[in-house]
Scaffold this active site. Structure first.
Site, short mmCIF file in Angstrom:
data_model
loop_
_atom_site.label_atom_id
_atom_site.label_comp_id
_atom_site.label_asym_id
_atom_site.label_seq_id
_atom_site.Cartn_x
_atom_site.Cartn_y
_atom_site.Cartn_z
N LYS A 168 -71.37 -42.16 50.81
CA LYS A 168 -70.37 -42.98 50.13
C LYS A 168 -68.97 -42.54 50.55
O LYS A 168 -68.66 -41.35 50.52
CB LYS A 168 -70.55 -42.82 48.61
CG LYS A 168 -69.77 -43.80 47.76
CD LYS A 168 -70.16 -43.60 46.30
CE LYS A 168 -69.47 -44.62 45.40
NZ LYS A 168 -69.88 -44.43 43.99
N GLU A 170 -79.54 -49.40 29.97
CA GLU A 170 -78.93 -49.70 28.68
C GLU A 170 -79.96 -49.88 27.57
O GLU A 170 -79.71 -49.50 26.41
CB GLU A 170 -78.08 -50.97 28.80
CG GLU A 170 -76.83 -50.82 29.65
CD GLU A 170 -77.09 -51.00 31.14
OE1 GLU A 170 -76.14 -50.87 31.93
OE2 GLU A 170 -78.26 -51.27 31.51
N ARG A 227 -77.63 -56.58 27.99
CA ARG A 227 -78.95 -56.23 28.50
C ARG A 227 -79.81 -55.55 27.45
O ARG A 227 -81.03 -55.44 27.61
CB ARG A 227 -78.80 -55.29 29.71
CG ARG A 227 -77.71 -55.70 30.67
CD ARG A 227 -77.58 -54.74 31.82
NE ARG A 227 -78.33 -55.23 32.95
CZ ARG A 227 -78.54 -54.53 34.06
NH1 ARG A 227 -78.09 -53.31 34.17
NH2 ARG A 227 -79.23 -55.04 35.05
#
Length: 648
Positions: free
Chosen positions: A281, A367, A395
């Protein structure tokens, strides 16, 4: 001459000789740094997938072959390679979306910017290919962080069930601990692993990946954490091949030739294949690599050399106000604990975690699990605070309803980025929470109007131990404090007309304006415009918008018209709840609700979005005046005006 400028689509990329690809990837990284620095956006993730994106478009035939991006914030390179190189208005009104967008290109198949869903999409598309007799390929790119989401594993369970259905899963693993040399060895072994009839002969974990002691722990523990990197927690070859997936890797994701070789072998295999690519990254940009927090996952507009912001921050953020208060509360109350779903820093829990590391849990992109785990923590005698973006709580609705509320658990949900967020587009606007949560019995919702109210209402929420509570606030910086000039029930009165002034006669005022959260300032501006027209207006902030304050119907009865201003969907939101409460109390008054229309909003700055949907003080003041005029107009004339009003 620039190679990138000549890439108008994947066909141009395929025509480039292999020896030119290194130069192309360098040009792409330079473009990304300067373009994203000018507008803001997701920089680190895209710098890490340059070679992977190039390889994907050289091996597969997009759009016939469906290349799917999980989350989508790493799709900038994909956009460049498919002919979209004008980044001048990236994430701005009329410019490119920060995520895949089907309106932009036939190469963008899905627009999912919520994580862990891509494998479900891939499963469905691969099944459709099989039923319709198509031989096109489906390629799903998913990050190691997204693999912490339960939906990814539900999809894997189904994908592996059909071993004769071609589907390629590319794991973009940007955890930073792997050495590139491992990729070369794994690339060689992968040739054997993807050959039909080959039997597994090597044990991956002991010989190559002796990274952590967690092998043998429950699967969820292995995946614990947002970006832990699944490869460090278990032996991937054994796990995926036991599921029925051929495993290829790990591959050095920055070696285009190696990635292309792995993808071609995966393409030839007539079943589900997982290609494990190791990427870095922020690769190629030193400031990103030196950023230990998130490697420039998202940046604001900045100078690409100094990384200094191009515009001042404008003040303290709502997130930082919450984070500071949580740290103070943590020192006062040992029963308060915190949960995050892979977003410890973005939701403001950094200080709390530093001070109380044993009282905070990052559960990964999960979640649903976070909500149920919070219910368990509350039942065990603690008061958990689950800090999450408003759009992501959608969610976990079933868990909020059936696990937290049904069991009367004292869990506080703190919803960051509520209302119109703007530049991240439709999926990131937090515009549904106050509608969705209205149906949850016993749940209470607070919408603070300023920093002082956020601090106060957070503490009020933490004092509720027998029901769930919600605190919601927006993305932008906190404005000036808005003092109350009075109190009615639990509501703050923010403005009232002067006694005897025009617009107040016979004990009744023209308009009661109910403002929700940060729309309080907008409400005060509406009131000023109305007062200038001779319309008397009372402005109240309910503070707790669910349930509707018991004192509101009686207060409303002293007015001619009620208007509700909220930064939530008009459908089923606070306005609807207020109208129902007035009706239940026998208060027969016109109620005008101003909020977000039931549609997906295009990306733009917050102010531009609000203007486009009519949520400006001038627009709303005009509509309130029209509603007031209709209270004395003939019924026939009023009917057409009401119809016009309802389009908002």
């Amino acid at each position: 001459m620039s190679l990138l400028e000549n890439i108008k689509g994947p066909h141009d990329l395929k025509a480039l000789p292999a020896e030119s690809l290194g130069r192309l990837t360098e040009e792409i990284r330079q473009f990304l740094v300067h373009a994203v620095a000018a507008t803001g956006g997701h920089l680190g993730p895209n710098l890490g997938v340059v070679e992977l994106s190039v390889a994907l478009h050289r091996v597969f035939e997009s759009p016939a072959d469906r290349i799917l991006w999980d989350t989508g914030h790493q799709s900038y390179v994909h956009k460049l390679l498919t002919g979209r190189q004008d980044f001048s208005k990236l994430r701005g009104k009329g410019g490119l979306s920060g995520y895949p967008s089907r309106a932009e290109s036939e190469h963008d198949v899905i627009e999912n910017s919520h994580a862990s869903t891509v494998l479900g999409w891939a499963d469905g598309l691969a099944k459709a290919n099989q039923v319709l007799g198509r031989d096109d390929h489906v390629v799903a790119v998913i990050g190691d962080g997204a693999l912490t989401g339960g939906m990814a594993w539900e999809a894997l369970n189904n994908i592996a069930a059909a071993r004769d259905r071609p589907l390629i899963i590319v794991v973009n693993d940007n955890e930073r601990s792997y050495a590139p040399t491992i990729g070369g060895l794994a690339n060689h072994l992968a040739t054997l692993r993807t050959t039909d009839g080959y039997e597994r002969v090597l044990s991956w974990g002991k010989e190559v990946l002796q990274r952590t002691p967690v092998v043998g722990q429950p699967l969820y523990e292995s995946l614990h954490g947002a970006k832990k990197g699944f490869k460090d927690a278990f032996a991937p070859q054994g796990m995926f091949e036991d599921l029925g997936l051929k495993y290829v890797g790990p591959i050095d994701g920055h070696d285009i030739a190696a990635v292309e070789s792995a993808l071609r072998r995966a393409r030839r295999f007539h079943g589900p294949v997982l290609v494990h690519c190791l990427t870095e990254k922020g690769r190629g940009y030193r400031p990103a690599l030196e950023d230990e927090a998130d490697r420039f996952h998202t940046v604001a507009a900045m100078d690409p050399l100094t990384c200094e912001p191009l515009a001042p921050s404008g003040g303290q953020s709502w997130t930082s106000v919450f984070g500071d208060e949580m740290a103070r509360i943590g020192a006062e109350r040992p029963d308060v604990v915190a949960i995050t779903a892979a977003m410890l820093h973005p939701v403001g829990l950094t200080k709390f975690a530093a001070a109380f590391p044993d009282r905070v849990w990052d559960v990964g992109i999960a979640e649903q699990h976070a909500a149920v785990s919070a219910a368990g923590l509350a039942t065990g005698g603690l008061h958990p605070v689950f800090a999450v973006y408003a759009t992501f709580l959608n969610r976990a609705f079933d868990q909020v309803l059936m696990d937290v509320a049904l069991h009367q658990c004292g869990v506080t949900f703190v919803l960051d980025r509520a209302g119109v967020t703007g530049t991240d587009g439709a999926s990131h606007n937090g515009m549904w929470d106050m509608s969705v949560l209205q149906v949850v019995p016993g749940l209470r919702i607070a919408a603070p109007r300023d920093a002082d109210q956020l601090r106060a209402q957070l503490r009020e929420a933490l004092d509720v131990d027998d029901a769930p509570t919600v605190i919601r606030y927006p993305k932008e910086t906190v404005g000036e404090p808005i003092p109350a000039v009075g109190r009615v029930g639990g509501m703050d009165v923010l403005a009232r007309p002067e006694k005897g002034a025009k617009g107040e006669a016979g004990g009744r005022t023209d308009v009661l304006l109910v403002t929700v959260g940060t729309m309080a300032q907008v409400g005060l501006e509406i009131a000023e415009l109305l007062q200038a027209r001779g319309t008397g207006c009372t402005v109240v902030d309910p503070r707790w918008v669910k349930p509707v304050d018991e004192a509101l119907p009686a207060l409303a009865a002293r007015h001619r018209v009620v208007a509700v201003v909220e930064d939530n969907s008009r459908t089923g939101g606070v306005g609807s709840a207020v109208a129902q409460a007035l009706g239940d109390a026998g208060v027969d008054l016109p109620v005008r609700t101003f909020g977000i229309p039931p549609q997906f909003l295009a990306h733009a700055k917050r102010g531009e979005v609000l203007a486009d949907i009519g949520l400006t003080p001038a627009e709303m003041a005009g509509r309130v005046s029209a509603a007031l005029a209709r209270t004395t107009a003939p019924a026939a004339a009023g009917a057409s005006e009401i119809s016009e009003e309802n389009h908002l």
